[in-house]
Design an enzyme around this catalytic site. Structure first.
Site, PDB file in Angstrom:
ATOM      1  N   ALA A   9       0.820  -1.215   0.000  1.00 31.12           N
ATOM      2  CA  ALA A   9       0.000   0.000   0.000  1.00 31.12           C
ATOM      3  C   ALA A   9       0.853   1.264   0.000  1.00 31.12           C
ATOM      4  CB  ALA A   9      -0.934   0.005   1.216  1.00 31.12           C
ATOM      5  N   LEU A  85       8.799  -5.494  -0.124  1.00 30.31           N
ATOM      6  CA  LEU A  85       9.106  -4.064  -0.098  1.00 30.31           C
ATOM      7  C   LEU A  85       9.020  -3.474   1.301  1.00 30.31           C
ATOM      8  CD1 LEU A  85       6.964  -2.831  -3.160  1.00 30.31           C
ATOM      9  CD2 LEU A  85       9.341  -3.615  -3.177  1.00 30.31           C
ATOM     10  N   TYR A 191      19.950   2.323   8.807  1.00 27.68           N
ATOM     11  CA  TYR A 191      19.056   1.983   7.697  1.00 27.68           C
ATOM     12  C   TYR A 191      19.795   1.160   6.648  1.00 27.68           C
ATOM     13  CZ  TYR A 191      16.442   2.535   3.356  1.00 27.68           C
ATOM     14  OH  TYR A 191      15.790   2.295   2.166  1.00 27.68           O
ATOM     15  N   LYS A 195      19.140  -2.704   5.269  1.00 28.00           N
ATOM     16  CA  LYS A 195      18.873  -3.053   3.868  1.00 28.00           C
ATOM     17  C   LYS A 195      19.874  -4.095   3.371  1.00 28.00           C
ATOM     18  CE  LYS A 195      15.930  -1.709   1.926  1.00 28.00           C
ATOM     19  NZ  LYS A 195      14.530  -2.181   1.963  1.00 28.00           N
ATOM     20  N   ARG A 259      23.267  12.406  -6.734  1.00 30.09           N
ATOM     21  CA  ARG A 259      22.515  11.161  -6.594  1.00 30.09           C
ATOM     22  C   ARG A 259      21.928  10.786  -7.956  1.00 30.09           C
ATOM     23  NH1 ARG A 259      24.887  11.843  -2.573  1.00 30.09           N
ATOM     24  NH2 ARG A 259      24.181  11.710  -0.404  1.00 30.09           N
TER      25      ARG A 259
END
Length: 379
Positions: A9, A85, A191, A195, A259
């Site tokens: 979602a 995800l 983080y 990952k 980036r």
């Protein structure tokens, strides 16, 4: 095929689920509707609902948390593939909400994998969302030493406003190069560590239990539906929120850090290819555009296209864990899967703006920045 999409979602998940449904897949969406990401009344799943609010045929929506074996086990029933995800996102916040990030990202993935390892199931493919953040600094080349693997920039150097990456061998300034999948990973935040955990755990367990697994290292995703009220999300959304509130986008360092900005629909393209193609099995792929863009330029483009006469505010400060340059070498995913990014940044930004201007954008950046400063993570 029936596909389970954890985090379905969310920003990327909602676009992916729409695409899968249009392609004839049955889709089971599993999401915990994290308030920081799903703030406000805006639903990302409107296109998958009937006028009466019920899901379209072929769509199932489950509320659940990946840390719950019971909820996740029910979600895995009769699915042919899993696209994982679900994750807490945001580099800065992860450096002080350490337990929450590790719990959701690493432990949540462990729960998923343990169910696949210990229960009877029909899963024949696992695709996991990894991140460019696991690289730390991107590829670099020294005029004296050739291609090098730079480490995190020294705090003393940064306090002097000397922003560029140095060669780890001779200490000369190094030039950025495209980052390929062979570069050693050197995560610089909690983080990023989580990952890396998600990626490596899925590949290892997939190999051990003969479940074809693929890890996709997403670069900087932007586009409609990215939360405008989450000050730890993508920089394009944060800048959009600032500009919609007539505030200057705040740019750390000198703004020349670069980036690779990739539109959400190109992310969906890559996931779909990884799901469908056996050539992806057991592999890691970068997903980006192969083009570097400075953070300052993103702020400038957004202001121009939103017709806001607001220049970016260059802070000449730095945040713990930030990297200077990282953009993707996408040769591998082009050759193996036929991926080709389709959305140019200037066009994609117009797509983001058209959506953002219809939203109630709560600008929470100053609160987040103050929290980082209080903890000594921005200085």
């Amino acid at each position: 095929m029936k596909i389970l999409v954890t985090g379905g979602a969310g920003f990327v998940g909602s676009f992916l689920c729409e695409s899968l449904h249009k392609s004839g897949y049955e889709v089971r969406i599993f999401d915990n509707y994290e308030p920081q990401v799903h703030s406000g009344s805006q639903s990302n799943l409107g296109a998958l609902l009937q006028p009466n609010g019920l899901p379209l045929k072929g769509i199932e929506i489950l509320y659940g948390d990946t840390r719950s074996p019971t909820q996740l086990d029910a979600a895995l029933k009769d699915v042919d593939a899993v696209i994982h995800l679900a994750a807490q996102v945001g580099v800065g916040q992860s450096m002080y909400e350490i337990h929450r990030y590790v719990d959701h990202n690493t432990v949540g993935t462990a729960v998923l994998l343990e169910l696949l390892a210990s229960r009877k199931h029909s899963v024949k493919k696992l695709v996991v969302a990894s991140s460019m953040s696991i690289y730390g600094e991107g590829g670099a080349r020294c005029s004296n030493c050739g291609d090098v693997t730079p480490t995190l920039r020294d705090g003393g150097q940064m306090k002097l406003g000397d922003w560029e990456v140095r060669c780890p061998i001779c200490n000369r300034t190094a030039s950025p190069t495209a980052t390929n999948e062979l570069k050693p990973v050197l995560p610089t935040s909690i983080y990023a560590i989580t990952k890396r955990d998600q990626e490596e755990m899925c590949l290892v367990v997939g190999r051990a239990y003969d479940i074809p697994a693929v890890a996709l290292r997403f670069f900087n995703i932007y586009g409609p539906r990215q939360s405008l009220g989450n000050p730890y999300t993508g920089v394009a959304a944060i800048f959009s929120s600032r500009l919609l509130n007539n505030h200057a986008p705040v740019v750390f360092e000198d703004g020349n850090q670069t980036r690779d900005f990739v539109h959400v629909t190109d992310i969906v393209q890559a996931i779909t290819l990884a799901l469908a193609k056996d050539e992806a099995n057991g592999q890691v792929f970068n997903v980006g555009t192969g083009r570097p863009t400075s953070i300052k330029d993103v702020a400038t483009i957004l202001a121009r296209k939103m017709r806001r006469d607001v220049a970016p505010r260059i802070e000449n400060k730095f945040r713990e864990g930030d990297v200077r340059h990282c953009y993707a070498d996408i040769d591998k995913i082009r050759r193996h899967l036929g991926y080709k990014p389709a959305v140019e940044l200037e066009v994609g930004i117009e797509d983001l703006i058209a959506w953002a201007e219809d939203q109630q954008a709560e600008d929470r950046f100053e609160h987040a920045a103050a929290e980082l400063a209080k903890r000594g993570l921005a200085r």
